[in-house]
Design a protein around this motif. Structure first.
Motif, PDB file in Angstrom:
ATOM      1  N   LYS A   7     -51.443  37.458 -74.615  1.00  0.00           N
ATOM      2  CA  LYS A   7     -51.395  36.235 -75.426  1.00  0.00           C
ATOM      3  C   LYS A   7     -50.284  35.324 -74.955  1.00  0.00           C
ATOM      4  CE  LYS A   7     -53.411  37.955 -79.675  1.00  0.00           C
ATOM      5  NZ  LYS A   7     -53.114  38.393 -81.059  1.00  0.00           N
ATOM      6  N   LEU A   8     -49.152  35.932 -74.645  1.00  0.00           N
ATOM      7  CA  LEU A   8     -48.026  35.132 -74.172  1.00  0.00           C
ATOM      8  C   LEU A   8     -48.400  34.394 -72.888  1.00  0.00           C
ATOM      9  CD1 LEU A   8     -44.819  37.334 -74.648  1.00  0.00           C
ATOM     10  CD2 LEU A   8     -45.285  35.117 -75.677  1.00  0.00           C
ATOM     11  N   LEU A   9     -48.994  35.132 -71.994  1.00  0.00           N
ATOM     12  CA  LEU A   9     -49.368  34.530 -70.715  1.00  0.00           C
ATOM     13  C   LEU A   9     -50.377  33.400 -70.919  1.00  0.00           C
ATOM     14  CD1 LEU A   9     -48.874  34.737 -67.712  1.00  0.00           C
ATOM     15  CD2 LEU A   9     -50.654  36.468 -67.579  1.00  0.00           C
ATOM     16  N   ASP A  10     -51.344  33.646 -71.796  1.00  0.00           N
ATOM     17  CA  ASP A  10     -52.327  32.597 -72.067  1.00  0.00           C
ATOM     18  C   ASP A  10     -51.664  31.345 -72.618  1.00  0.00           C
ATOM     19  OD1 ASP A  10     -54.992  34.843 -73.148  1.00  0.00           O
ATOM     20  OD2 ASP A  10     -54.448  34.069 -71.171  1.00  0.00           O
ATOM     21  N   ARG A  11     -50.767  31.562 -73.516  1.00  0.00           N
ATOM     22  CA  ARG A  11     -50.107  30.399 -74.119  1.00  0.00           C
ATOM     23  C   ARG A  11     -49.244  29.673 -73.116  1.00  0.00           C
ATOM     24  NH1 ARG A  11     -48.421  33.203 -79.892  1.00  0.00           N
ATOM     25  NH2 ARG A  11     -50.511  34.013 -80.261  1.00  0.00           N
ATOM     26  N   VAL A  12     -48.597  30.424 -72.274  1.00  0.00           N
ATOM     27  CA  VAL A  12     -47.740  29.794 -71.258  1.00  0.00           C
ATOM     28  C   VAL A  12     -48.589  28.973 -70.301  1.00  0.00           C
ATOM     29  CG1 VAL A  12     -46.425  30.381 -69.193  1.00  0.00           C
ATOM     30  CG2 VAL A  12     -45.771  31.344 -71.370  1.00  0.00           C
ATOM     31  N   ILE A  13     -49.702  29.551 -69.911  1.00  0.00           N
ATOM     32  CA  ILE A  13     -50.593  28.805 -69.014  1.00  0.00           C
ATOM     33  C   ILE A  13     -51.115  27.558 -69.709  1.00  0.00           C
ATOM     34  CG2 ILE A  13     -52.873  28.897 -67.925  1.00  0.00           C
ATOM     35  CD1 ILE A  13     -52.198  31.814 -67.224  1.00  0.00           C
ATOM     36  N   HIS A  14     -51.459  27.705 -70.961  1.00  0.00           N
ATOM     37  CA  HIS A  14     -51.919  26.558 -71.737  1.00  0.00           C
ATOM     38  C   HIS A  14     -50.871  25.454 -71.739  1.00  0.00           C
ATOM     39  CE1 HIS A  14     -52.912  24.647 -75.796  1.00  0.00           C
ATOM     40  NE2 HIS A  14     -53.895  24.326 -74.992  1.00  0.00           N
ATOM     41  N   HIS A  15     -49.636  25.841 -71.931  1.00  0.00           N
ATOM     42  CA  HIS A  15     -48.535  24.873 -71.891  1.00  0.00           C
ATOM     43  C   HIS A  15     -48.475  24.180 -70.545  1.00  0.00           C
ATOM     44  CE1 HIS A  15     -46.707  26.266 -75.650  1.00  0.00           C
ATOM     45  NE2 HIS A  15     -45.883  25.241 -75.529  1.00  0.00           N
ATOM     46  N   ALA A  16     -48.486  24.980 -69.507  1.00  0.00           N
ATOM     47  CA  ALA A  16     -48.327  24.424 -68.163  1.00  0.00           C
ATOM     48  C   ALA A  16     -49.467  23.472 -67.825  1.00  0.00           C
ATOM     49  CB  ALA A  16     -48.258  25.555 -67.143  1.00  0.00           C
ATOM     50  N   GLU A  17     -50.674  23.841 -68.225  1.00  0.00           N
ATOM     51  CA  GLU A  17     -51.824  22.972 -67.969  1.00  0.00           C
ATOM     52  C   GLU A  17     -51.648  21.627 -68.641  1.00  0.00           C
ATOM     53  OE1 GLU A  17     -55.619  26.041 -67.415  1.00  0.00           O
ATOM     54  OE2 GLU A  17     -55.196  25.118 -69.357  1.00  0.00           O
ATOM     55  N   LEU A  18     -51.280  21.708 -69.907  1.00  0.00           N
ATOM     56  CA  LEU A  18     -51.135  20.461 -70.651  1.00  0.00           C
ATOM     57  C   LEU A  18     -50.014  19.609 -70.087  1.00  0.00           C
ATOM     58  CD1 LEU A  18     -51.639  21.618 -74.331  1.00  0.00           C
ATOM     59  CD2 LEU A  18     -53.244  20.420 -72.873  1.00  0.00           C
ATOM     60  N   ILE A  19     -48.926  20.251 -69.733  1.00  0.00           N
ATOM     61  CA  ILE A  19     -47.786  19.497 -69.188  1.00  0.00           C
ATOM     62  C   ILE A  19     -48.210  18.802 -67.906  1.00  0.00           C
ATOM     63  CG2 ILE A  19     -45.562  19.789 -68.026  1.00  0.00           C
ATOM     64  CD1 ILE A  19     -44.975  21.931 -70.234  1.00  0.00           C
ATOM     65  N   TYR A  20     -48.893  19.507 -67.080  1.00  0.00           N
ATOM     66  CA  TYR A  20     -49.337  18.903 -65.831  1.00  0.00           C
ATOM     67  C   TYR A  20     -50.281  17.738 -66.094  1.00  0.00           C
ATOM     68  CZ  TYR A  20     -51.989  18.120 -61.605  1.00  0.00           C
ATOM     69  OH  TYR A  20     -52.619  17.529 -60.549  1.00  0.00           O
ATOM     70  N   ARG A  21     -51.200  17.932 -66.996  1.00  0.00           N
ATOM     71  CA  ARG A  21     -52.179  16.875 -67.255  1.00  0.00           C
ATOM     72  C   ARG A  21     -51.505  15.632 -67.819  1.00  0.00           C
ATOM     73  NH1 ARG A  21     -56.329  16.906 -71.501  1.00  0.00           N
ATOM     74  NH2 ARG A  21     -56.159  19.135 -71.569  1.00  0.00           N
ATOM     75  N   VAL A  22     -50.616  15.836 -68.749  1.00  0.00           N
ATOM     76  CA  VAL A  22     -49.960  14.686 -69.377  1.00  0.00           C
ATOM     77  C   VAL A  22     -49.036  13.989 -68.387  1.00  0.00           C
ATOM     78  CG1 VAL A  22     -48.403  13.972 -71.222  1.00  0.00           C
ATOM     79  CG2 VAL A  22     -50.177  15.643 -71.681  1.00  0.00           C
ATOM     80  N   SER A  23     -48.360  14.775 -67.557  1.00  0.00           N
ATOM     81  CA  SER A  23     -47.492  14.135 -66.565  1.00  0.00           C
ATOM     82  C   SER A  23     -48.317  13.354 -65.555  1.00  0.00           C
ATOM     83  CB  SER A  23     -46.648  15.188 -65.859  1.00  0.00           C
ATOM     84  OG  SER A  23     -47.485  16.061 -65.134  1.00  0.00           O
ATOM     85  N   GLU A  24     -49.482  13.862 -65.266  1.00  0.00           N
ATOM     86  CA  GLU A  24     -50.382  13.134 -64.359  1.00  0.00           C
ATOM     87  C   GLU A  24     -50.797  11.807 -64.985  1.00  0.00           C
ATOM     88  OE1 GLU A  24     -54.001  14.501 -61.436  1.00  0.00           O
ATOM     89  OE2 GLU A  24     -54.064  15.090 -63.526  1.00  0.00           O
TER      90      GLU A  24
END
Lengths: 523, 218
Positions: free
Chosen positions: B51-68
């Motif tokens: 679960k932790l890993l999933d959430r971390v990946i979710h964070h990273a995805e969103l951060i990347y998308r928003v920064s893009e």
């Protein structure tokens, strides 16, 4: 026994799982029932957006009068130190609100409520939670419907139902992904809910709704969470019964087209009634003799005529070659008298010899030679045994015989092959045909007459009939030559039909060419 | 058939019991509410690694998308590829290195993003969407750092080393440079951050893939 256990255990375990799932819903309704009163009890925690959360508890109710009690919520994140609730107010009474700075989705929160009374402290059961797991989204709002197709059909109308999520900030940037569920039923059927799930968009189109009143409601949840939001306010949707304009239009069109078609058919029948009558009741034809259609003759259809006449005995279709007709004028015609036979012998004469065709019954010798072949010595004569043409030798005897009337002469044009037979002008009275000629016995009363003279010098001769027919040769006085020629000219220039007529009439008279007509036929 | 059954009866029995008890096993192993046993944290441990890993990946995805998306909001006049303050990871062979590099990336970007946020606030006509997005990214980056720390603690059993939120910061905000220069610098910052965010996301996804199948990850 083994099988008995096998049957019992799964339902029991399933029941336990279900009980766990129902615990959350029970918690929310626990307030009314009161629950356990010996100590406080945290019954419900939720987070609307995974960034903050609130927990509610049941306070201690076993209170003696006048006793004051305060509740304190303490929590710890996994193995960290205990901390007190940062906010007791925002969530209402007996609640604790954790804002975003105090919320972490990376750790498990374990909370405890302690009721402090004057006498003793009552500590509730520890409640641990994972913030991401208690996400319960807000209830959708602004549920509306639009009837999409105005016309409608037999099935009913289509309705587009839409709603909105009240806090867009929760779902921006994809932080929370929502899944919706819509339920609708007829007003008259209280428990027959139809479900539309899962829906990703805050709208849905219901197709083919029959005419009735419907109740619609919607709820949502975060994709990763199990908790559904509360049901939205129900929407009453009424599908109106309406005469579909489309149906009416179709009906009108069909009837109009049908009426127009009927009118057209009627008019056509009325106008063509005669033809129709004839088609169905054909008239009985009048009696008719099968013969040559006069129209055929008019049109000059020689083939047809030939076909018709071929049924007759000994009919040979005339063969018409293309000859060039020169215009005949009197100046061009040279009338030559019968020459002496000796002269006739000489084939070297440039001019054509004439033939005398006497029509006396004296038998004549048949000879194959004739002077007409002077121009073309190679030409020959067809097999016509008797002649009207006379050989050289035969010339003399006829000369010796006095002709009762002027002998017909062959008039030949010097430059052309045209020749005609004619009688010299009779200044004297034409002796009447003397039938006495016919009395002289002659076994072969045959004369040949020139029927046709080709350019190549070919001569078509046909047998002449006995003198009675020869007598019928119309004597042409010399003076009448022009007129006769003119007549013939006229005749030649006439339609082919007349020639045919003459030919036909001639043929019907057993192929005896009348002299003028014969000339005609030679054309 | 019957004889065979007699011979293998113990094995079959165990198997059957296992089959029967699997619902129990599931219910017991999955702490649904972590509330069964009061005062005992062992019953309700921390959040699972997956679960932790999933959430971390979710964070990273969103951060990347928003920064893009934030990068696209800038009118890019220049394509400056100088990402001088990015952390180049040489070795990515081990999970440990993956996690540590991700953590270092995250930690290195927290302050620059805070700085970016302040500069954007100073602009008069900065688009609101950009400001909001940058703020959001900055917040989530802090959250991501916490997540990675928790993951490292779980996966590698190492101690925590979260960044101390330095209020002063390395950047000085007193001097306001020329507007255009500042905007260009901001754009450069954001574009470099976007690249690093993508790196973070890739590392974390690789880590997740390795958790599932060690030899089948590209």
């Amino acid at each position: 026994m083994l099988w008995l256990l096998l049957c019992l255990l799964p339902p029991v375990s399933y029941g336990r799982i279900v009980a766990q799932n129902n615990a959350h819903t029970e918690r929310h309704n626990h307030e009314a029932t009161g629950g356990t009163t010996t100590r406080p009890h945290i019954y419900f925690c939720r987070s609307p957006n995974m960034e903050d959360f609130t927990c509610w508890w049941h306070p201690l109710s076993n209170l003696t009068d006048g006793e004051e009690v305060t509740h304190i919520l303490t929590y710890s994140k996994e193995k960290e130190a205990k901390l007190e609730c940062p906010d007791y107010v925002t969530g209402g009474p007996n609640s604790c609100h954790f804002d975003s700075s105090h919320t972490s989705i990376w750790m498990v929160y374990c909370l405890t409520v302690t009721a402090i009374t004057t006498h003793r402290n009552y500590t509730s059961k520890q409640h641990c939670l994972d913030v991401a797991e208690i996400v319960q989204t807000e209830t959708p709002v602004n549920l509306t419907y639009n009837l999409t197709d105005v016309g409608g059909d037999e099935m009913g109308h289509n309705a587009l139902i839409s709603w909105t999520y009240p806090v867009p900030a929760h779902v921006q940037y994809g932080w929370i992904t929502l899944v919706y569920e819509l339920q609708y039923r007829r007003i008259t059927e209280p428990n027959n809910w139809k479900v539309k799930y899962p829906l990703r968009e805050p709208q849905v189109e219901l197709l083919g709704l029959p005419v009735d009143d419907y109740v619609v409601r919607v709820r949502c949840r975060a994709q990763h969470s199990k908790l559904w939001s509360d049901w939205s306010a129900t929407l009453v949707m009424s599908i109106p019964p309406r005469q579909s304009a489309g149906k009416l239009l179709v009906l009108i069109l069909v009837t109009g087209v049908g009426v127009v078609a009927l009118l057209v058919i009627t008019f056509s029948i009325v106008l063509q009634s005669k033809r129709i009558k004839e088609y169905f009741l054909p008239p009985i034809p009048k009696p008719r003799i099968i013969g040559i259609d006069p129209l055929l003759l008019k049109k000059g259809n020689l083939d047809e005529i030939n076909r018709h006449f071929s049924n007759f005995h000994s009919y040979r279709p005339p063969s018409y070659s293309e000859e060039v007709w020169d215009h005949v004028s009197t100046d061009d015609i040279y009338l030559t008298t019968p020459k002496h036979s000796s002269d006739a012998h000489n084939p070297s004469e440039s001019e054509r010899d004439t033939l005398i065709v006497p029509c006396n019954p004296a038998p004549l010798e048949v000879s194959t030679r004739h002077q007409l072949t002077a121009l073309n010595p190679n030409s020959y004569m067809q097999n016509v045994p008797p002649y009207c043409s006379l050989p050289n030798e035969a010339f003399t005897p006829p000369l010796s015989i006095p002709s009762p009337w002027p002998m017909p002469e062959i008039v030949s044009l010097p430059r052309t092959d045209y020749s005609m037979m004619e009688h010299p002008s009779l200044s004297n009275t034409i002796p009447t045909p003397d039938l006495t000629f016919s009395t002289s016995p002659s076994p072969q009363d045959f004369y040949t007459c020139v029927q046709l003279l080709n350019e190549s010098g070919e001569v078509h001769l046909v047998p002449c009939l006995p003198p009675p027919y020869c007598r019928e040769f119309p004597p042409l006085p010399r003076a009448n030559l022009d007129t006769a020629e003119k007549e013939e000219k006229k005749k030649t220039t006439n339609h082919q039909t007349r020639k045919n007529d003459g030919g036909n009439s001639e043929k019907s008279e057993a192929a005896v060419p009348l002299l003028p007509v014969a000339v005609d036929n030679s054309g | 058939m019957h004889i065979l059954l007699q011979l293998e009866k113990p094995i079959i029995q165990r198997g059957v019991w296992g089959l029967l008890l699997w619902p129990y096993i599931l219910t017991v192993s999955m702490p649904l509410d972590c509330k069964e046993e009061p005062g005992s944290l062992t019953r309700c441990p921390s959040i699972s690694q997956e679960k932790l890993l999933d959430r971390v990946i979710h964070h990273a995805e969103l951060i990347y998308r928003v920064s893009e998306e934030s990068c696209s909001l800038f009118v890019s006049n220049s394509k400056i590829n100088l990402c001088s303050f990015t952390f180049l990871i040489i070795s990515v062979l081990q999970d440990k290195w993956l996690l540590h590099s991700v953590l270092m990336l995250v930690q290195s970007w927290i302050e620059p993003l805070v700085y970016l946020q302040t500069t954007l606030d100073h602009y008069d006509h900065a688009p609101e969407m950009l400001v909001n997005k940058t703020k959001w990214v900055s917040e989530k980056l802090v959250s991501l750092e916490q997540g990675v720390v928790a993951l490292i603690k779980k996966m590698l059993d190492e101690g925590t080393f979260t960044t101390t939120y330095n209020e002063q910061g390395l950047f000085q905000y007193d001097t306001l440079p020329d507007m255009l220069e500042s905007v260009m610098r901001d754009y450069t910052l954001l574009s470099c951050f976007k690249k690093d965010a993508h790196k973070m996301e890739t590392f974390l996804k690789l880590l997740k893939c390795r958790q599932a199948d060690k030899y089948n990850c590209a």
